[in-house]
Design a protein around this motif. Structure first.
Motif, PDB file in Angstrom:
ATOM      1  N   ALA A   1       3.419   5.396   3.937  1.00  0.00           N
ATOM      2  CA  ALA A   1       3.646   4.704   2.670  1.00  0.00           C
ATOM      3  C   ALA A   1       5.134   4.600   2.367  1.00  0.00           C
ATOM      4  O   ALA A   1       5.610   3.565   1.880  1.00  0.00           O
ATOM      5  CB  ALA A   1       2.932   5.433   1.536  1.00  0.00           C
TER       6      ALA A   1
ATOM      7  N   ARG B   1      -5.342   7.456  -3.557  1.00  0.00           N
ATOM      8  CA  ARG B   1      -6.272   6.448  -3.064  1.00  0.00           C
ATOM      9  C   ARG B   1      -5.602   5.078  -2.960  1.00  0.00           C
ATOM     10  O   ARG B   1      -4.428   4.931  -3.290  1.00  0.00           O
ATOM     11  CB  ARG B   1      -7.512   6.365  -3.974  1.00  0.00           C
ATOM     12  CG  ARG B   1      -8.382   7.617  -3.935  1.00  0.00           C
ATOM     13  CD  ARG B   1      -9.589   7.464  -4.831  1.00  0.00           C
ATOM     14  NE  ARG B   1     -10.474   8.610  -4.734  1.00  0.00           N
ATOM     15  CZ  ARG B   1     -11.472   8.718  -3.861  1.00  0.00           C
ATOM     16  NH1 ARG B   1     -11.705   7.710  -3.006  1.00  0.00           N
ATOM     17  NH2 ARG B   1     -12.223   9.790  -3.831  1.00  0.00           N
ATOM     18  N   THR B   2      -6.396   4.077  -2.548  1.00  0.00           N
ATOM     19  CA  THR B   2      -5.850   2.730  -2.339  1.00  0.00           C
ATOM     20  C   THR B   2      -6.659   1.709  -3.132  1.00  0.00           C
ATOM     21  O   THR B   2      -7.625   1.119  -2.612  1.00  0.00           O
ATOM     22  CB  THR B   2      -5.870   2.351  -0.846  1.00  0.00           C
ATOM     23  OG1 THR B   2      -5.378   3.436  -0.072  1.00  0.00           O
ATOM     24  CG2 THR B   2      -5.027   1.111  -0.597  1.00  0.00           C
TER      25      THR B   2
ATOM     26  N   ASP C   1       0.857  -1.180   0.000  1.00  0.00           N
ATOM     27  CA  ASP C   1       0.000   0.000   0.000  1.00  0.00           C
ATOM     28  C   ASP C   1       0.896   1.234   0.000  1.00  0.00           C
ATOM     29  O   ASP C   1       1.550   1.541   0.998  1.00  0.00           O
ATOM     30  CB  ASP C   1      -0.891  -0.036   1.251  1.00  0.00           C
ATOM     31  CG  ASP C   1      -1.793   1.191   1.360  1.00  0.00           C
ATOM     32  OD1 ASP C   1      -1.704   2.081   0.502  1.00  0.00           O
ATOM     33  OD2 ASP C   1      -2.593   1.247   2.321  1.00  0.00           O
ATOM     34  N   ALA C   2       0.919   1.946  -1.113  1.00  0.00           N
ATOM     35  CA  ALA C   2       1.760   3.134  -1.248  1.00  0.00           C
ATOM     36  C   ALA C   2       0.937   4.410  -1.194  1.00  0.00           C
ATOM     37  O   ALA C   2       1.414   5.477  -1.588  1.00  0.00           O
ATOM     38  CB  ALA C   2       2.553   3.075  -2.553  1.00  0.00           C
ATOM     39  N   SER C   3      -0.310   4.305  -0.733  1.00  0.00           N
ATOM     40  CA  SER C   3      -1.116   5.511  -0.557  1.00  0.00           C
ATOM     41  C   SER C   3      -0.690   6.212   0.721  1.00  0.00           C
ATOM     42  O   SER C   3       0.026   5.640   1.549  1.00  0.00           O
ATOM     43  CB  SER C   3      -2.597   5.148  -0.497  1.00  0.00           C
ATOM     44  OG  SER C   3      -2.866   4.315   0.620  1.00  0.00           O
TER      45      SER C   3
ATOM     46  N   SER D   1       1.402   9.206   2.821  1.00  0.00           N
ATOM     47  CA  SER D   1       2.689   9.867   2.606  1.00  0.00           C
ATOM     48  C   SER D   1       3.792   9.194   3.408  1.00  0.00           C
ATOM     49  O   SER D   1       4.476   8.285   2.925  1.00  0.00           O
ATOM     50  CB  SER D   1       2.586  11.348   2.981  1.00  0.00           C
ATOM     51  OG  SER D   1       2.089  11.483   4.310  1.00  0.00           O
TER      52      SER D   1
ATOM     53  N   SER E   1      -0.469  -3.835   4.172  1.00  0.00           N
ATOM     54  CA  SER E   1      -1.631  -2.968   4.068  1.00  0.00           C
ATOM     55  C   SER E   1      -2.379  -2.939   5.388  1.00  0.00           C
ATOM     56  O   SER E   1      -2.242  -3.848   6.222  1.00  0.00           O
ATOM     57  CB  SER E   1      -2.557  -3.470   2.948  1.00  0.00           C
ATOM     58  OG  SER E   1      -3.769  -2.742   2.921  1.00  0.00           O
TER      59      SER E   1
ATOM     60  N   THR F   1       4.364   8.064  -3.976  1.00  0.00           N
ATOM     61  CA  THR F   1       3.387   7.653  -2.961  1.00  0.00           C
ATOM     62  C   THR F   1       2.225   8.641  -2.985  1.00  0.00           C
ATOM     63  O   THR F   1       2.298   9.702  -3.604  1.00  0.00           O
ATOM     64  CB  THR F   1       4.014   7.627  -1.558  1.00  0.00           C
ATOM     65  OG1 THR F   1       4.468   8.948  -1.223  1.00  0.00           O
ATOM     66  CG2 THR F   1       5.176   6.650  -1.489  1.00  0.00           C
ATOM     67  N   GLY F   2       1.135   8.270  -2.278  1.00  0.00           N
ATOM     68  CA  GLY F   2      -0.005   9.160  -2.140  1.00  0.00           C
ATOM     69  C   GLY F   2      -1.184   8.732  -2.983  1.00  0.00           C
ATOM     70  O   GLY F   2      -1.082   7.882  -3.863  1.00  0.00           O
TER      71      GLY F   2
ATOM     72  N   SER G   1       2.929  -1.731  -6.482  1.00  0.00           N
ATOM     73  CA  SER G   1       2.562  -0.560  -5.694  1.00  0.00           C
ATOM     74  C   SER G   1       1.071  -0.304  -5.852  1.00  0.00           C
ATOM     75  O   SER G   1       0.542  -0.268  -6.975  1.00  0.00           O
ATOM     76  CB  SER G   1       3.359   0.663  -6.176  1.00  0.00           C
ATOM     77  OG  SER G   1       2.840   1.849  -5.616  1.00  0.00           O
TER      78      SER G   1
ATOM     79  N   ARG H   1      -1.583   2.426  -5.340  1.00  0.00           N
ATOM     80  CA  ARG H   1      -1.816   3.850  -5.079  1.00  0.00           C
ATOM     81  C   ARG H   1      -2.506   4.464  -6.291  1.00  0.00           C
ATOM     82  O   ARG H   1      -2.483   3.918  -7.400  1.00  0.00           O
ATOM     83  CB  ARG H   1      -0.499   4.599  -4.827  1.00  0.00           C
ATOM     84  CG  ARG H   1       0.449   4.573  -6.004  1.00  0.00           C
ATOM     85  CD  ARG H   1       1.629   5.514  -5.817  1.00  0.00           C
ATOM     86  NE  ARG H   1       1.233   6.904  -5.788  1.00  0.00           N
ATOM     87  CZ  ARG H   1       1.069   7.659  -6.892  1.00  0.00           C
ATOM     88  NH1 ARG H   1       1.249   7.134  -8.110  1.00  0.00           N
ATOM     89  NH2 ARG H   1       0.720   8.923  -6.794  1.00  0.00           N
TER      90      ARG H   1
END
Length: 266
Positions: free
Chosen positions: A101, A161-162, A94-96, A98, A193, A158-159, A130, A132
């Motif tokens: 992530a 939604r997921t 999960d790279a959503s 900041s 996650s 990163t950043g 990733s 995101r």
């Protein structure tokens, strides 16, 4: 200090991800392979198993004549060998968000480098997905090259939604493709996650995708719970693990050692 899954969970992982085909040779987990120690004779084994062939001929009633035994084609036995299997390890991270992530990606990147640094001995392949934005991204296609991993994971965004269901679906597609190419290589899917699915497809789609992956049975799985403990815990990572038929593991500090420690339990 890495936190490992309990032994009973490890056994569950090995059952859920076991392939019926002969495993690809490696150095991680005991399995039946093309190389290794001969454990018994078989008509479908490798090479020539002398003792097994002699016994088969004797059972047929063959006799020694002039110091020789006349074998028939049906007497010939090969060797079933037990060695070590190699793995395909697919990270879904999960790279959503900041900072959190970046911590997750840093832990995965360090784990990938550790795994591929030992790939000469283990012969593992590693992939990273990733999760995101609007769609997941295959940051690192399956590889055993630490140089490729370094280039592909050097700068990752990163950043957003997921889209977690889509991330799991992409991981499953990668695993299926690799399974067709090399059916003997055992797959391990590692999901980092908190279990939140904030993409457009939502939680129900996440449950459906996880259930499909579990029923297909091509991969073992483990969920590393990344839920922020400062908030009220929703337990969504545990629900995801349950739907995948996998254990959910919490670590005191998420870092490369913790991730590699969990994988070493397989």
């Amino acid at each position: 200090m890495p936190i490992k899954a309990p032994p009973f969970q490890v056994r569950q992982l090995r059952r859920s991800g076991r392939n019926v085909q002969e495993a690809a040779p490696g150095r991680r987990q005991a399995a039946y392979t093309r190389v290794g120690s001969a454990v018994r004779a078989s008509t479908t084994g490798h090479g020539f198993h002398l003792v097994g062939t002699l016994r088969a001929a004797a059972d047929r009633g063959a006799r020694i004549e002039n110091g020789c035994v006349k074998f028939q084609p049906e007497d010939v036995r090969g060797a079933v060998r037990r060695g070590k299997e190699s793995n395909l390890i697919v990270f879904v991270v999960d790279a959503s968000g900041s900072m959190a992530a970046r911590d997750r990606l840093s832990a995965v990147t360090g784990a990938v480098h550790a795994l591929l640094g030992d790939a000469y001995q283990r012969r593992d392949r590693v992939a990273v997905i990733s999760v995101r934005g609007s769609q997941p991204e295959l940051l690192l296609p399956p590889t055993s090259s630490i140089d490729i991993a370094h280039r592909r994971l050097n700068q990752v965004k990163t950043g957003g939604r997921t889209p977690l269901p889509e991330g799991l679906q992409l991981a499953h597609e990668v695993i299926e493709r690799e399974h067709r190419r090399e059916p003997g290589r055992r797959a391990i899917m590692v999901v980092l996650s908190d279990g939140r699915a904030t993409g457009k497809s939502g939680v129900q789609h996440l449950r459906q995708v996880a259930d499909t992956i579990a029923r297909r049975g091509l991969t073992a799985a483990v969920v590393i719970d990344c839920e922020n403990t400062a908030r009220i815990k929703l337990g969504l990572a545990k629900e995801l693990a349950h739907n995948l038929g996998a254990p959910c593991v919490e670590v005191a500090e998420l870092n490369a050692d913790a991730v590699t420690g969990i994988i070493s339990a397989f």
